[in-house]
Design a protein around this motif. Structure first.
Motif, PDB file in Angstrom:
ATOM      1  N   ARG A 118      46.834  -1.310 -46.403  1.00  0.00           N
ATOM      2  CA  ARG A 118      45.386  -1.314 -46.212  1.00  0.00           C
ATOM      3  C   ARG A 118      44.962  -0.603 -44.931  1.00  0.00           C
ATOM      4  NH1 ARG A 118      43.559  -6.884 -46.348  1.00  0.00           N
ATOM      5  NH2 ARG A 118      43.526  -6.800 -44.115  1.00  0.00           N
ATOM      6  N   LEU A 119      45.688  -0.854 -43.818  1.00  0.00           N
ATOM      7  CA  LEU A 119      45.309  -0.248 -42.546  1.00  0.00           C
ATOM      8  C   LEU A 119      45.974   1.105 -42.323  1.00  0.00           C
ATOM      9  CD1 LEU A 119      45.457  -3.398 -40.243  1.00  0.00           C
ATOM     10  CD2 LEU A 119      43.458  -2.380 -41.325  1.00  0.00           C
ATOM     11  N   GLY A 120      47.005   1.410 -43.095  1.00  0.00           N
ATOM     12  CA  GLY A 120      47.687   2.697 -42.977  1.00  0.00           C
ATOM     13  C   GLY A 120      48.514   2.853 -41.713  1.00  0.00           C
ATOM     14  N   LEU A 121      48.949   1.757 -41.120  1.00  0.00           N
ATOM     15  CA  LEU A 121      49.769   1.834 -39.914  1.00  0.00           C
ATOM     16  C   LEU A 121      51.215   2.122 -40.296  1.00  0.00           C
ATOM     17  CD1 LEU A 121      48.462  -1.271 -37.931  1.00  0.00           C
ATOM     18  CD2 LEU A 121      47.882   1.121 -37.555  1.00  0.00           C
ATOM     19  N   GLU A 122      51.841   3.033 -39.580  1.00  0.00           N
ATOM     20  CA  GLU A 122      53.262   3.282 -39.779  1.00  0.00           C
ATOM     21  C   GLU A 122      54.005   2.431 -38.760  1.00  0.00           C
ATOM     22  OE1 GLU A 122      56.589   6.811 -39.516  1.00  0.00           O
ATOM     23  OE2 GLU A 122      54.481   7.346 -39.542  1.00  0.00           O
ATOM     24  N   LEU A 123      54.720   1.425 -39.254  1.00  0.00           N
ATOM     25  CA  LEU A 123      55.431   0.510 -38.378  1.00  0.00           C
ATOM     26  C   LEU A 123      56.905   0.877 -38.314  1.00  0.00           C
ATOM     27  CD1 LEU A 123      53.833  -2.890 -39.440  1.00  0.00           C
ATOM     28  CD2 LEU A 123      53.170  -1.368 -37.589  1.00  0.00           C
ATOM     29  N   VAL A 124      57.477   0.725 -37.136  1.00  0.00           N
ATOM     30  CA  VAL A 124      58.886   0.994 -36.906  1.00  0.00           C
ATOM     31  C   VAL A 124      59.536  -0.307 -36.453  1.00  0.00           C
ATOM     32  CG1 VAL A 124      60.537   2.303 -35.508  1.00  0.00           C
ATOM     33  CG2 VAL A 124      58.420   3.369 -36.279  1.00  0.00           C
ATOM     34  N   SER A 125      60.741  -0.553 -36.943  1.00  0.00           N
ATOM     35  CA  SER A 125      61.500  -1.742 -36.594  1.00  0.00           C
ATOM     36  C   SER A 125      62.753  -1.317 -35.847  1.00  0.00           C
ATOM     37  CB  SER A 125      61.875  -2.485 -37.878  1.00  0.00           C
ATOM     38  OG  SER A 125      62.870  -3.442 -37.624  1.00  0.00           O
ATOM     39  N   GLU A 126      62.972  -1.915 -34.653  1.00  0.00           N
ATOM     40  CA  GLU A 126      64.153  -1.601 -33.851  1.00  0.00           C
ATOM     41  C   GLU A 126      64.654  -2.876 -33.195  1.00  0.00           C
ATOM     42  OE1 GLU A 126      62.945   2.826 -32.220  1.00  0.00           O
ATOM     43  OE2 GLU A 126      62.454   1.100 -30.988  1.00  0.00           O
ATOM     44  N   LYS A 127      65.951  -2.906 -32.895  1.00  0.00           N
ATOM     45  CA  LYS A 127      66.504  -4.024 -32.129  1.00  0.00           C
ATOM     46  C   LYS A 127      66.519  -3.632 -30.667  1.00  0.00           C
ATOM     47  CE  LYS A 127      69.203  -6.543 -35.458  1.00  0.00           C
ATOM     48  NZ  LYS A 127      70.481  -7.173 -35.754  1.00  0.00           N
ATOM     49  N   ALA A 181      51.396 -16.111 -31.741  1.00  0.00           N
ATOM     50  CA  ALA A 181      50.013 -15.698 -31.498  1.00  0.00           C
ATOM     51  C   ALA A 181      49.072 -16.097 -32.628  1.00  0.00           C
ATOM     52  CB  ALA A 181      49.948 -14.190 -31.286  1.00  0.00           C
ATOM     53  N   THR A 182      49.588 -16.188 -33.859  1.00  0.00           N
ATOM     54  CA  THR A 182      48.720 -16.437 -35.001  1.00  0.00           C
ATOM     55  C   THR A 182      48.843 -17.828 -35.600  1.00  0.00           C
ATOM     56  OG1 THR A 182      50.379 -15.619 -36.549  1.00  0.00           O
ATOM     57  CG2 THR A 182      48.770 -14.018 -35.698  1.00  0.00           C
ATOM     58  N   GLY A 183      49.999 -18.461 -35.407  1.00  0.00           N
ATOM     59  CA  GLY A 183      50.241 -19.741 -36.068  1.00  0.00           C
ATOM     60  C   GLY A 183      50.741 -19.561 -37.492  1.00  0.00           C
ATOM     61  N   TRP A 184      50.932 -18.309 -37.919  1.00  0.00           N
ATOM     62  CA  TRP A 184      51.462 -18.042 -39.253  1.00  0.00           C
ATOM     63  C   TRP A 184      52.951 -18.303 -39.278  1.00  0.00           C
ATOM     64  CZ3 TRP A 184      49.096 -12.485 -39.955  1.00  0.00           C
ATOM     65  CH2 TRP A 184      47.723 -12.590 -40.168  1.00  0.00           C
ATOM     66  N   LEU A 185      53.489 -18.502 -40.464  1.00  0.00           N
ATOM     67  CA  LEU A 185      54.930 -18.614 -40.640  1.00  0.00           C
ATOM     68  C   LEU A 185      55.530 -17.207 -40.665  1.00  0.00           C
ATOM     69  CD1 LEU A 185      55.025 -21.412 -43.344  1.00  0.00           C
ATOM     70  CD2 LEU A 185      55.567 -21.623 -40.923  1.00  0.00           C
ATOM     71  N   PRO A 186      56.838 -17.083 -40.356  1.00  0.00           N
ATOM     72  CA  PRO A 186      57.449 -15.752 -40.312  1.00  0.00           C
ATOM     73  C   PRO A 186      57.276 -14.951 -41.606  1.00  0.00           C
ATOM     74  CG  PRO A 186      58.900 -17.336 -39.288  1.00  0.00           C
ATOM     75  CD  PRO A 186      57.766 -18.123 -39.893  1.00  0.00           C
ATOM     76  N   HIS A 187      57.388 -15.600 -42.758  1.00  0.00           N
ATOM     77  CA  HIS A 187      57.237 -14.844 -44.009  1.00  0.00           C
ATOM     78  C   HIS A 187      55.811 -14.322 -44.187  1.00  0.00           C
ATOM     79  CE1 HIS A 187      55.914 -18.835 -45.485  1.00  0.00           C
ATOM     80  NE2 HIS A 187      55.196 -18.139 -46.346  1.00  0.00           N
ATOM     81  N   SER A 188      54.833 -15.023 -43.626  1.00  0.00           N
ATOM     82  CA  SER A 188      53.445 -14.553 -43.703  1.00  0.00           C
ATOM     83  C   SER A 188      53.239 -13.322 -42.821  1.00  0.00           C
ATOM     84  CB  SER A 188      52.481 -15.658 -43.283  1.00  0.00           C
ATOM     85  OG  SER A 188      52.591 -16.759 -44.145  1.00  0.00           O
ATOM     86  N   VAL A 189      53.878 -13.307 -41.642  1.00  0.00           N
ATOM     87  CA  VAL A 189      53.780 -12.143 -40.756  1.00  0.00           C
ATOM     88  C   VAL A 189      54.426 -10.935 -41.432  1.00  0.00           C
ATOM     89  CG1 VAL A 189      54.536 -11.159 -38.552  1.00  0.00           C
ATOM     90  CG2 VAL A 189      53.674 -13.505 -38.638  1.00  0.00           C
ATOM     91  N   ARG A 190      55.607 -11.139 -42.002  1.00  0.00           N
ATOM     92  CA  ARG A 190      56.289 -10.029 -42.689  1.00  0.00           C
ATOM     93  C   ARG A 190      55.442  -9.514 -43.863  1.00  0.00           C
ATOM     94  NH1 ARG A 190      60.522 -13.662 -41.945  1.00  0.00           N
ATOM     95  NH2 ARG A 190      61.914 -13.030 -40.276  1.00  0.00           N
ATOM     96  N   GLY A 191      54.863 -10.433 -44.613  1.00  0.00           N
ATOM     97  CA  GLY A 191      54.003 -10.045 -45.731  1.00  0.00           C
ATOM     98  C   GLY A 191      52.790  -9.270 -45.263  1.00  0.00           C
ATOM     99  N   TRP A 192      52.192  -9.695 -44.140  1.00  0.00           N
ATOM    100  CA  TRP A 192      51.041  -8.990 -43.589  1.00  0.00           C
ATOM    101  C   TRP A 192      51.438  -7.572 -43.184  1.00  0.00           C
ATOM    102  CZ3 TRP A 192      50.171  -6.546 -39.007  1.00  0.00           C
ATOM    103  CH2 TRP A 192      48.858  -6.101 -38.797  1.00  0.00           C
ATOM    104  N   MET A 193      52.625  -7.437 -42.552  1.00  0.00           N
ATOM    105  CA  MET A 193      53.067  -6.106 -42.119  1.00  0.00           C
ATOM    106  C   MET A 193      53.274  -5.176 -43.311  1.00  0.00           C
ATOM    107  SD  MET A 193      55.489  -6.552 -38.772  1.00  0.00           S
ATOM    108  CE  MET A 193      56.744  -7.518 -39.552  1.00  0.00           C
ATOM    109  N   SER A 194      53.881  -5.673 -44.386  1.00  0.00           N
ATOM    110  CA  SER A 194      54.142  -4.795 -45.526  1.00  0.00           C
ATOM    111  C   SER A 194      52.896  -4.584 -46.378  1.00  0.00           C
ATOM    112  CB  SER A 194      55.272  -5.352 -46.388  1.00  0.00           C
ATOM    113  OG  SER A 194      54.876  -6.565 -46.992  1.00  0.00           O
ATOM    114  N   GLY A 195      51.999  -5.536 -46.393  1.00  0.00           N
ATOM    115  CA  GLY A 195      50.793  -5.421 -47.203  1.00  0.00           C
ATOM    116  C   GLY A 195      49.637  -4.830 -46.438  1.00  0.00           C
TER     117      GLY A 195
END
Length: 172
Positions: A144-153, A125-139
């Protein structure tokens, strides 16, 4: 299937995959390309089997007329697989993007869907590389946005991320 999709084609396929009817047209408004470029790109996607023609309904954007009937385009299972989305997964309609929709807005909308989003879907959706998406989620997302993210398989072993509060309300 092409070995590598450019960002524009990936965005067109991701836009189609986000629609419940899987329609390719209209292409996302955030793409700043000419009609001739869209025409050429869609023909390439057709030739690669990533999109297919289907009869158009009254509300669909018409791709072309064939034998007096309107035809539109849908993303194929091959097209879904090319952008890392499991064929057969039920898409949830996201709001139509406007010219001011940012990549961050696109990812947040994907994370708020009941099924969430995989890294592959977010990169498509963004054209970003996977490490950039992961960095955005943690940063940005968490700090900054205060979202609580959950990771599941999921059942197929694909790791999916979603906003925690939304997931809890979807399960109840």
């Amino acid at each position: 299937m092409p070995s590598k999709l450019n960002d524009t084609k990936r965005s067109v396929l991701a836009g189609a995959a986000s629609r419940t009817n899987l329609r390719v047209l209209p292409v996302p408004e955030t793409l700043k390309v000419s009609e001739a470029t869209v025409d050429k790109m869609v023909r390439e996607l057709l030739g690669a089997g990533l999109v297919a023609e289907t009869p158009a309904h009254e509300s669909d954007v018409v791709w072309r007329e064939a034998d007096g009937a309107a035809v539109t385009l849908v993303i194929t299972d091959t097209g879904l697989a090319a952008i890392g989305i499991e064929p057969g997964a039920t898409p949830v309609e996201t709001p139509a993007p406007d010219a001011k929709t940012s990549k961050q807005d696109a990812i947040v909308a994907m994370l708020r869907r009941p099924q969430g989003a995989s890294i592959e879907e977010m990169t498509a959706a963004t054209g970003w590389l996977p490490h950039s998406v992961r960095g955005w989620m943690s940063g940005a997302a968490k700090k900054r946005l205060g979202l609580e993210l959950v990771s599941e398989k999921d059942g197929s072993g694909t790791r999916r991320y979603h906003v925690a509060a939304l997931r809890q309300s979807a399960e109840t």
